[in-house]
Write a protein that holds these residues in place. Structure first.
Motif, PDB file in Angstrom:
ATOM      1  N   UNK A  66       2.549 -10.272 -35.363  1.00 23.25           N
ATOM      2  CA  UNK A  66       1.485 -11.167 -35.792  1.00 23.25           C
ATOM      3  C   UNK A  66       0.482 -11.280 -34.651  1.00 23.25           C
ATOM      4  N   UNK A  67      -0.799 -11.273 -34.973  1.00 25.15           N
ATOM      5  CA  UNK A  67      -1.827 -11.315 -33.923  1.00 25.15           C
ATOM      6  C   UNK A  67      -1.799 -12.620 -33.141  1.00 25.15           C
ATOM      7  N   UNK A  68      -1.146 -13.658 -33.652  1.00 23.87           N
ATOM      8  CA  UNK A  68      -1.048 -14.934 -32.939  1.00 23.87           C
ATOM      9  C   UNK A  68       0.051 -14.918 -31.872  1.00 23.87           C
ATOM     10  N   UNK A  69       0.901 -13.906 -31.903  1.00 24.95           N
ATOM     11  CA  UNK A  69       1.945 -13.802 -30.884  1.00 24.95           C
ATOM     12  C   UNK A  69       1.326 -13.475 -29.535  1.00 24.95           C
ATOM     13  N   UNK A  70       1.931 -13.970 -28.483  1.00 26.70           N
ATOM     14  CA  UNK A  70       1.431 -13.713 -27.135  1.00 26.70           C
ATOM     15  C   UNK A  70       1.778 -12.277 -26.748  1.00 26.70           C
ATOM     16  N   UNK A  71       0.786 -11.485 -26.374  1.00 30.38           N
ATOM     17  CA  UNK A  71       1.076 -10.090 -26.019  1.00 30.38           C
ATOM     18  C   UNK A  71       1.606  -9.968 -24.591  1.00 30.38           C
ATOM     19  N   UNK A  72       2.441  -8.983 -24.378  1.00 34.58           N
ATOM     20  CA  UNK A  72       2.831  -8.600 -23.028  1.00 34.58           C
ATOM     21  C   UNK A  72       1.743  -7.667 -22.527  1.00 34.58           C
ATOM     22  N   UNK A  73       1.387  -7.790 -21.271  1.00 36.12           N
ATOM     23  CA  UNK A  73       0.333  -6.944 -20.726  1.00 36.12           C
ATOM     24  C   UNK A  73       0.932  -5.737 -20.029  1.00 36.12           C
TER      25      UNK A  73
END
Length: 137
Positions: A66-73
């Motif tokens: 989901x685009x609201x999830x925090x991404x890992x960089x």
């Protein structure tokens, strides 16, 4: 779905368990060999370092549903297991440092770990099969 990160981790972990099995078996086989230096497999520590990154930022990229999830960089690759010498083992009178009780304990732990990995992998494919078949209609 067959190229998922979780499946890659399971595959590398199973490969590591097999390498650990061979390394422990080699140590046990050489318990009476003069000047033999036991070895062990390092993987979990390397994986933790890769996940944490050197700067505290994750290096591996996570799959987001989901685009609201925090991404890992950042991105990274799974580390390869390494065979290293046991530096802290006490030497026997013949220069050998194999501790048979320790090796047998490690063998049992590794077998339990491998069995757990196979169950996780089977569960992953069972879920995939369920999705393909339409949720068990």
């Amino acid at each position: 779905m067959l190229d998922s990160f979780h499946l890659q981790v399971l595959e590398r972990s199973m490969d590591t368990a097999m390498l650990r099995q061979r390394t422990i078996a080699n140590n046990i086989a050489n318990v009476d060999t003069p000047q033999f230096k036991s070895k062990h497999v390092v993987f979990e520590e390397l994986l933790q370092q890769e996940l944490a990154g050197t700067s505290g930022q994750p290096k591996l990229e996570a799959y987001r549903t989901n685009e609201r999830h925090i991404p890992f960089t950042g991105t990274g690759t799974l580390p390869m297991p390494q065979i290293v010498s046991n530096a802290d083992n006490m030497m026997q009178h013949n220069g050998n440092d194999v501790d048979l009780e320790f090796e047998m304990n490690e063998l049992a732990k590794n077998q339990i770990w491998y069995n757990g990995l196979t169950q996780l992998t089977a569960g992953y494919f069972q879920k995939l099969r369920s999705v393909i078949e339409g949720g068990g209609r």
